[in-house]
Write an enzyme that holds these catalytic residues in place. Structure first.
Site, mmCIF file in Angstrom:
data_model
loop_
_atom_site.group_PDB
_atom_site.id
_atom_site.type_symbol
_atom_site.label_atom_id
_atom_site.label_comp_id
_atom_site.label_asym_id
_atom_site.label_seq_id
_atom_site.Cartn_x
_atom_site.Cartn_y
_atom_site.Cartn_z
ATOM 1 C CG HIS A 25 26.878 -31.090 39.386
ATOM 2 N ND1 HIS A 25 25.902 -30.599 38.545
ATOM 3 C CD2 HIS A 25 26.528 -32.370 39.643
ATOM 4 C CE1 HIS A 25 25.005 -31.527 38.303
ATOM 5 N NE2 HIS A 25 25.370 -32.631 38.947
ATOM 6 C CG HIS A 27 26.011 -36.979 41.621
ATOM 7 N ND1 HIS A 27 24.825 -36.741 42.266
ATOM 8 C CD2 HIS A 27 26.010 -36.175 40.525
ATOM 9 C CE1 HIS A 27 24.128 -35.848 41.586
ATOM 10 N NE2 HIS A 27 24.822 -35.483 40.524
ATOM 11 C CG HIS A 205 20.634 -32.482 39.764
ATOM 12 N ND1 HIS A 205 21.274 -32.308 40.939
ATOM 13 C CD2 HIS A 205 21.444 -33.249 38.985
ATOM 14 C CE1 HIS A 205 22.439 -32.951 40.900
ATOM 15 N NE2 HIS A 205 22.572 -33.534 39.720
ATOM 16 C CD GLU A 208 20.917 -34.360 34.139
ATOM 17 O OE1 GLU A 208 20.246 -34.494 35.165
ATOM 18 O OE2 GLU A 208 21.897 -35.097 33.852
ATOM 19 C CG ASP A 286 26.558 -35.117 36.628
ATOM 20 O OD1 ASP A 286 26.164 -35.091 37.800
ATOM 21 O OD2 ASP A 286 25.791 -35.256 35.662
ATOM 22 C CG ASP A 287 27.240 -39.074 37.944
ATOM 23 O OD1 ASP A 287 27.160 -39.344 39.154
ATOM 24 O OD2 ASP A 287 26.392 -38.400 37.329
HETATM 25 N N1 ADE Z 1 22.541 -38.579 40.040
HETATM 26 C C1 ADE Z 1 23.795 -38.784 39.650
HETATM 27 N N2 ADE Z 1 24.024 -38.116 38.501
HETATM 28 C C2 ADE Z 1 22.882 -37.467 38.189
HETATM 29 C C3 ADE Z 1 22.492 -36.611 37.126
HETATM 30 N N3 ADE Z 1 23.314 -36.276 36.131
HETATM 31 N N4 ADE Z 1 21.227 -36.138 37.128
HETATM 32 C C4 ADE Z 1 20.385 -36.481 38.103
HETATM 33 N N5 ADE Z 1 20.701 -37.273 39.113
HETATM 34 C C5 ADE Z 1 21.942 -37.763 39.171
HETATM 35 ZN ZN ZN Z 2 24.335 -34.366 38.853
#
Ligand code: ADE
Ligand code: ZN
Length: 349
Positions: A25, A27, A205, A208, A286-287
């Protein structure tokens, strides 16, 4: 399970960093560091709203998912050419290799780019070449998963799929991301059915920020093979039992959950409850450019905050391979390598 040596809390971070793992996971646009944003902005003559790298980083103070997404999509506006997408993915893959990630399944958001006039082909070719190079140089297997932006329409999602299909050989599945609340999985039931008919893996997703009901929809309507995040499942005991019995993987992202205020602190994160309930939990970033750490930082900070041990480290890395879309023999080989790594650890050195 074989006997895992006792590892002192002082030694645990080094074990977490060195153990082989998969990341499921991430992005790729969320790995765009401010320094690269500014370099690409200059190269591509794109004007940025922030005056400096420092000013941009200082803006990374999020209230919720949407406040993050606004900056994340703005950051991606510097990506225009195939070389930009290569540079982005290559920067991530070098970090992943240094984190002992042996397999990565990488999300990207095509509609963010096609809406700005960047063709799908430009995006995927740049990303794919970086994945190829990571395999050649590091032996790291990297696979791509385009995501549908759930704040856009079903029609837009079908258009993305059509643009993607000439490059079917360059990706393994599809995902669903962006603003969760108000955009339930049900909105994409038909496009996901079509993706499954095409033989694509499907993930989404869910849970969350959204309710457990969205996780149920992702399973029942989209037939999602993994749930990205899924941490809100704890509010629904019957759903928890189902996730455990069916070993539906959750790709949990601890630092993301803190930065987006899903939990107030890492010490209050529910990953241990999910593991204890028998769910196939994995740890991911994630990011990472926005949330303060790559996958190893997520492991190390989470383990310190929750007081987790070497047995749980082994379990989480084992799960990361189990939850991947690699073939069964490859998964077994990775899990064997993981076991060998833990067997090679000495109790007291
Ligand atoms: N796009 C990038 N990060 C995300 C996240 N945590 N939740 C939903 N969309 C995303
Ligand atoms: Zn994500």
């Amino acid at each position: 399970m074989f006997k895992i040596p006792h590892i002192t809390p002082r030694r645990l971070p080094s074990v977490l960093r060195r153990m082989p793992k998969a990341e499921l996971h991430i992005h790729i646009e969320g790995s765009l560091e401010p320094e690269l944003i500014f370099r690409l902005a200059e190269r591509n003559q794109v004007k940025l709203p922030h005056a400096s790298v420092e000013a941009l980083r200082a803006a990374y103070d999020f209230q919720d998912l949407q406040s993050f997404l606004d900056l994340y999509y703005a950051g991606a506006s510097v990506l225009l050419h195939e070389q930009d997408f290569f540079d982005l993915a290559w920067a991530y893959l070098q970090k992943a290799a240094a984190d002992n990630v042996v397999h990565a399944e990488i999300f990207f958001d095509p509609q963010t780019h096609t809406a700005r006039g960047v063709p799908f082909e430009t995006v995927i070719k740049g990303l794919h070449h970086a994945c190829q190079r990571a395999h050649q140089e590091f032996g790291l297997s990297a696979k791509l998963i385009p995501c549908f932006l759930r704040h856009l329409s079903e029609e837009d999602a079908f258009a993305m799929l059509e643009a993607a299909m000439p490059f079917r050989h360059h990706f393994i599945g599809v995902g669903l991301d962006s603003s969760e609340l108000g955009h339930p999985p049900a909105k994409f039931e038909r496009v996901f059915a079509h993706c499954r008919e095409l033989g694509l893996h499907v993930v989404a997703h869910a849970g969350e920020e959204g309710p457990p009901e969205y996780i149920r929809e992702a399973l029942d309507l989209l037939k999602a093979e993994r749930i990205d995040h899924g941490v809100q499942a704890v509010h629904d005991p019957a759903l928890m039992r189902r996730l455990a019995e069916q070993r539906v993987p959750l790709t949990v992202c601890p630092l993301s959950n803190i930065k987006l205020r899903v939990f107030p602190t890492l010490a209050r994160h529910n990953l241990k409850s999910l593991l204890d309930a028998g769910l196939c939990v994995t740890v991911n970033s994630d990011d990472p450019a926005y949330f303060g750490g790559y996958v190893n930082d997520n492991y190390v900070e989470l383990f310190a905050a929750l007081g987790l041990d070497a047995r749980q480290a082994y379990q989480l890395a084992f799960n990361s391979f189990e939850a991947s879309f690699a073939d069964a023999a490859t998964k077994r080989a990775w899990q064997h390598g993981l076991k060998a790594f833990f067997e090679g650890l000495r109790e007291h050195d």
